[in-house]
Motif scaffolding. Structure first.
Motif, mmCIF file in Angstrom:
data_model
loop_
_atom_site.group_PDB
_atom_site.id
_atom_site.type_symbol
_atom_site.label_atom_id
_atom_site.label_comp_id
_atom_site.label_asym_id
_atom_site.label_seq_id
_atom_site.Cartn_x
_atom_site.Cartn_y
_atom_site.Cartn_z
ATOM 1 N N GLN A 97 0.926 -1.291 -0.181
ATOM 2 C CA GLN A 97 -0.056 0.457 -0.084
ATOM 3 C C GLN A 97 1.074 1.230 0.205
ATOM 4 O O GLN A 97 0.406 2.482 -0.618
ATOM 5 C CB GLN A 97 -0.801 0.394 1.255
ATOM 6 N N ARG A 126 -7.795 0.686 -1.168
ATOM 7 C CA ARG A 126 -6.533 -0.045 -1.082
ATOM 8 C C ARG A 126 -5.671 -0.837 -2.413
ATOM 9 O O ARG A 126 -6.619 -1.199 -2.921
ATOM 10 C CB ARG A 126 -6.909 -0.924 0.045
ATOM 11 N N GLN A 128 -3.168 -2.298 -3.206
ATOM 12 C CA GLN A 128 -2.235 -2.951 -2.711
ATOM 13 C C GLN A 128 -1.493 -4.374 -3.167
ATOM 14 O O GLN A 128 -1.224 -5.621 -2.443
ATOM 15 C CB GLN A 128 -2.451 -3.073 -0.785
ATOM 16 N N SER A 170 -7.340 -6.001 -1.405
ATOM 17 C CA SER A 170 -7.339 -5.032 -2.231
ATOM 18 C C SER A 170 -8.786 -4.417 -2.405
ATOM 19 O O SER A 170 -9.047 -5.012 -3.079
ATOM 20 C CB SER A 170 -5.861 -4.861 -2.584
#
Lengths: 395, 249
Positions: A97, A126, A128, A170
């Motif tokens: 992130q 998010r 990531q 994510s």
């Protein structure tokens, strides 16, 4: 070619870094070994830990202030991740992130930055997950087979990714896909493009995520694309230039992973020293034996040396220099120092090292990953041999 | 309400303290320093008062070497508004610190002074009480709870027999105990904001305070290492040893 841009405010002092380390250490104290053991046992995502890091703003460390982050450099990000690992925790659940957004930051349009970076900085979105590796192409990125074909105002994506970490945790995924067939690309390194995939809307509509169970608690997955539609406005940077864009992000990633390795190594050494000092066999501390203390001393020296390379690579990045060489060497040396410390720590603990409650076996498994991911040791060695030392290409 | 929070820079509570080779004190060279844990509790309580709308301005103050600025920054990152450093290389005894603080209080006129009950280095447990005496203000020591009311402040103090509830008039001095709160860690944005908050530096001379020590330290030594105990076979043997060897019964 130097693709790096120095972050806007990479002028943080040593005192700032110390303050950051102190605060991260205090945060991590709320998540002791028991917490990580339970997550490991259940293969569960450390949601509470990630939440605490997010709320304290540490995951937005690299995002410029104008987009809601703290605008600090890689040295600060490295310090945060090192402290997490040094405390016995693991940053892998959320470290991406911090840095995946770098591709949008460096290569996205102003509109894309305005749209995506502030919610990423706040932790509401998010980003990531990074779809690069495929079953038939790991480090051989240019051979990837996932395609994105333009149809009107969207791209249609087909293919598969593997070892996509945190895809289930994510909202967005940065995706590398081929947009011009390999044999039609003007240059060998062209023909791949980077897209931002909104997985919240894509799931079940051409996107499937399947978890892979592994040796450690790492939330990795394989991801399938079947006629997935991605809006054309989610193309990052120029068409067919994606390979270039991801390379610079990968160097930053290597430095941060190396910092995690340094944190691991320090944790193992602290743990080994403490145990060697308290464990008594034949009426004396085992740490009194040179056979026990020398390997710990050696691992300590290796860690300090590797840390110098990590600090050098991070400082060069923050000063806007190209860091292919130093980032790769930092990852190589730090991952090996961590493994040396891990092996020494386990040996120092003897049979107790295998008991879950000492956390040694968990950290031992976790730190082993970093000689393989995000790039394996052999690929680093061939990079150094070919690109730094000028030896013939070996593969 | 204006709150003054005196804080101290001490050896980090996680560091194993060592005595200097010449026995003149403990080693502080190349040793990690941090804010005294009781001072952290004091800052946290002040920040909570501000968050509750009961305090307007929080001032952290530290007396000592230049590096005390780092400790002040920690307090600013936790939420204090500005800092004051009374800078001196002199070894400061509690009375000297209390006098320095009084001089600053005369200038700043805070409504409440919150400090740690003691610092974990000297364990003197004197500064707060001396400061209250010098100011002629009411004091509440070892507090585990504080409430601000119109009439003043209601505090709960930890005493040997249990808890004691008191009401004291403001302005007042309170010293905090361990169970008052759990201090926060500073968030990254607040660490960065703290860099921009002002820290004023003054000298003891400018405050007209003589900080010369009143006490001479002759020697500092490590505590003797503990001897191994013995196991007794029976109650009778235990009683015999307590009476005839240890001579305690």
């Amino acid at each position: 070619m130097n693709l790096m841009q120095a972050p806007a405010a990479a002028g943080e002092s040593d005192a700032d870094l110390q303050a950051i380390r102190d605060s991260v250490r205090a945060l991590c104290a709320d998540f002791p070994g028991e917490y990580w053991r339970e997550k490991d046992r259940e293969r569960a995502y450390p949601t509470e830990f990630v939440q605490a890091l997010t709320e304290a703003g540490f995951l937005a460390v690299l995002i410029p202030e104008e987009y809601g982050g703290s605008g600090l450099g890689l040295r600060a990000a490295a310090a945060i991740l090192e402290e997490i690992h040094k405390s016995g925790g693991n940053g892998a659940a959320c470290h991406a992130q911090m840095y995946i957004m770098g591709t949008i930051l460096r290569h996205g349009s102003e509109a894309q930055k305005q749209k995506w970076l502030p919610p990423i900085a706040r932790g509401e979105l998010r980003l990531q997950a990074f779809g690069v590796s495929e079953p038939t192409s790991g480090t051989d990125t240019l051979s990837l087979r996932t395609t994105a074909v333009r149809q009107g105002d969207r791209y249609i994506v087909n293919g598969q990714k593997v070892w996509t970490s945190r895809a289930e945790h994510s909202d967005l995924m940065l995706l590398l896909a081929r947009t011009t067939p390999k044999d039609q690309a003007k240059k060998r390194v062209e023909g791949l493009s980077v897209f931002l995939v909104d997985m919240r809307t894509a799931l079940g509509k051409g996107l499937t995520i399947r978890p892979i169970h592994t040796m450690i608690n790492h939330s990795t997955t394989e991801v399938f694309f079947d006629e997935l539609e991605v809006p054309a406005e989610n193309l990052i940077g120029e068409l067919d230039q994606g390979f270039r864009y991801i390379l610079d992000g990968m160097n930053a990633e290597r430095v941060l992973i190396a910092a995690e390795c340094i944190g691991d190594a320090r944790w193992f050494i602290d743990k080994a020293v403490a145990y060697a000092g308290e464990r008594k066999v034949f009426g004396r501390q085992i740490g009194q034996n040179q056979g026990v203390q020398f390997p710990i001393a050696r691992a300590y020296a290796a860690t300090e040396a590797a840390d110098l390379m990590v600090q050098k690579a991070a400082a060069l990045f923050d000063a806007g220099h190209s860091i292919g060489e130093s980032a790769n060497m930092a990852k190589l040396l730090a991952s090996e120092a961590a493994w040396q410390a891990a092996d020494t720590c386990l040996q120092t603990h003897g049979g107790y090292g295998f008991a879950e409650e000492y956390d040694v076996e968990r950290k031992f498994r976790e730190t082993r990953l970093y000689q393989i991911a995000p790039i394996s040791t052999n690929m680093i060695l061939s990079y150094l041999a070919e690109h730094v030392l000028g030896l013939p290409r070996s593969y | 309400m204006k709150v003054l929070i005196p804080i101290k820079r001490v050896i980090d509570a996680n560091v194993k303290v060592r005595v200097r080779g010449d026995g003149s004190g403990v080693e502080t060279q190349n040793v990690k320093m941090a804010m005294n844990p009781f001072c952290e509790i004091a800052v946290e309580e002040a920040v909570r008062l501000k968050e509750a709308g009961l305090a307007e301005e929080l001032i952290v103050i530290s007396c000592g070497v230049t590096q005390c600025q780092e400790t002040l920054r920690t307090g600013l990152a936790m939420g204090a508004d500005r800092g004051i450093l009374v800078e001196t290389d002199a070894e400061l005894e509690p009375l000297a610190v209390a006098k320095l603080l009084k001089a600053v209080v005369d200038k700043e006129s805070p409504d409440l002074i919150i400090l740690g009950k003691q610092s974990v280095d000297g364990d003197n447990n004197q500064t707060g009480q001396m400061l209250a005496a010098l100011l002629g203000w009411p004091q509440g020591t070892f507090i585990s709870k504080i409430e601000i009311k119109d009439s003043g402040s209601a505090i709960t103090r930890e005493v040997d027999g249990g808890l004691e509830m008191l009401e004291i008039k403001l302005p007042a001095v309170v010293t905090v105990d361990l169970r008052l709160n759990e201090p926060r860690y500073a968030s990254l944005p607040n660490i960065m904001k703290a860099k921009k908050k002002p820290i004023e530096t003054i000298s003891p001379d400018a405050l007209g305070v003589d900080v010369a020590p009143r006490v001479e330290i002759l020697e500092v030594t490590e505590p003797p290492s503990r001897q191994a105990g013995i196991k007794v076979e029976s109650v009778g043997e235990l009683v015999d040893k307590l009476r005839n060897e240890a001579k305690v019964i």
